[in-house]
Design an enzyme around this catalytic site. Structure first.
Site, PDB file in Angstrom:
ATOM      1  N   CYS A  73       8.827 -40.088  -8.335  1.00  0.00           N
ATOM      2  CA  CYS A  73       9.292 -38.823  -8.911  1.00  0.00           C
ATOM      3  C   CYS A  73      10.227 -38.133  -7.915  1.00  0.00           C
ATOM      4  CB  CYS A  73       8.085 -37.933  -9.198  1.00  0.00           C
ATOM      5  SG  CYS A  73       8.519 -36.223  -9.579  1.00  0.00           S
ATOM      6  N   HIS A 127      -5.438 -38.199  -2.610  1.00  0.00           N
ATOM      7  CA  HIS A 127      -4.492 -38.528  -3.679  1.00  0.00           C
ATOM      8  C   HIS A 127      -3.364 -39.402  -3.129  1.00  0.00           C
ATOM      9  CE1 HIS A 127      -1.599 -38.052  -6.950  1.00  0.00           C
ATOM     10  NE2 HIS A 127      -2.594 -37.589  -7.692  1.00  0.00           N
ATOM     11  N   GLU A 134      -0.270 -39.620  -3.848  1.00  0.00           N
ATOM     12  CA  GLU A 134       0.977 -38.890  -3.581  1.00  0.00           C
ATOM     13  C   GLU A 134       0.939 -38.260  -2.197  1.00  0.00           C
ATOM     14  OE1 GLU A 134       2.999 -34.683  -4.768  1.00  0.00           O
ATOM     15  OE2 GLU A 134       2.154 -35.811  -6.452  1.00  0.00           O
ATOM     16  N   ASN A 149      -2.745 -33.378 -12.108  1.00  0.00           N
ATOM     17  CA  ASN A 149      -2.171 -32.266 -12.873  1.00  0.00           C
ATOM     18  C   ASN A 149      -2.990 -31.975 -14.124  1.00  0.00           C
ATOM     19  OD1 ASN A 149      -0.529 -33.253 -15.465  1.00  0.00           O
ATOM     20  ND2 ASN A 149      -0.266 -34.811 -13.900  1.00  0.00           N
TER      21      ASN A 149
END
Length: 282
Positions: free
Chosen positions: A94, A122, A124, A218
């Site tokens: 992303c 996580h 990310e 999210n």
């Protein structure tokens, strides 16, 4: 029973781009893998596997073929290993995540201690942290940031799915930790918009249904902000998990979905809730 679907439910730009890259690669055949699940949607990952694209934890076992970097990005050493092995690399990271990685790298190289606001477990965040060449700390909240040691120059970035409110709490705590602080806006705009929309919708309905992977940061955050306003909030991955008892006495139900939730799953949930509503009206 009235059903209201959030306008921003479902795939965000980054996820849409990542899945498009993955499915296009799957259609071409050949040895193709993703470095970790392409997005946090078990259903999308399963579809890709059925097309021959499997998720790998690392590139250690690969000697040839195409590796797709997941939407959450990858650790710098994994990318270096893929380059060393001369694998074909399709980068579906992303753009917001990529920006956070670049900020961390630049801050570290400029002598800043880095604070990353997010979930340390996580993928990310783990990827973002890997771009630091100096000291780096991961904190989930302002309460954790208070425990940070004194530093000289501090650079702050956030996991893309964090709330601005949580980022502000961490920044407030960091203000007394160093002589200089730089804060970068790395929160995805789509995340902020969806959370605000979920809050507004939750205040207007008798029940909320949040659709998305249980491992999706999210989506979990959407469920949390919704539940703060509407206690009758239910987080599901698929339509089969809906319980008719949830809708007893409900006149208006709100539906939203995480950024990694496919449209076909949202449609299935809508159809199932409409069926439950019809049964209630008989």
């Amino acid at each position: 029973m009235k059903i209201i679907l959030a306008k921003q439910a479902g795939f965000c730009f980054g996820v849409k781009r990542a899945t498009q890259i993955a499915f296009e690669a799957a259609g071409k055949g050949g040895k193709t893998f993703t470095l970790g699940p392409i997005i946090h949607s078990p259903q999308v990952v399963q579809k890709l596997e059925e097309m021959g694209v499997k998720a790998l934890e690392n590139v250690a076992g690969m000697d040839e073929g195409t590796i797709i970097i997941r939407s959450h990005g990858a650790a710098s050493d994994e990318l270096e290993e893929a380059v060393r092995k001369q694998l074909d690399i399709l980068d579906a990271t992303c753009p917001f995540v990529k920006k956070a990685q670049e900020h961390v790298k630049n801050l570290s190289n400029s002598g800043y201690d880095v604070v990353v606001v997010g979930d340390a477990d996580h993928p990310e965040v783990q990827g973002i942290v890997s771009y630091a060449t100096g000291k780096v700390y991961v904190v989930a909240s302002g309460e954790e940031a208070v425990k940070l040691p004194k530093m000289g120059k501090i650079g702050v970035v956030a996991q893309t799915t964090q709330s601005f409110e949580n980022l502000r709490h961490v920044v407030d705590a960091c203000l007394v930790k160093g002589g200089e602080i730089r804060v970068f806006h790395t929160i995805c705009d789509a995340t902020a918009v969806r959370q605000e929309e979920a809050k507004k919708l939750a205040s207007q309905v008798d029940c909320m249904v949040v659709i998305g992977g249980y491992n999706s940061a999210n989506t979990k955050r959407l469920a949390e902000v919704s539940a703060e306003i509407q206690p009758r909030t239910h987080h599901i991955e698929m339509a089969q998990q809906l319980d008719p008892a949830w809708f007893e006495g409900v006149k208006i139900v709100g539906i939203t979905a995480g950024a990694s939730t496919p449209k076909w799953i949202i449609d299935e949930v809508l159809e199932q809730i409409e069926s439950i509503a019809k049964d209630k009206n008989r």
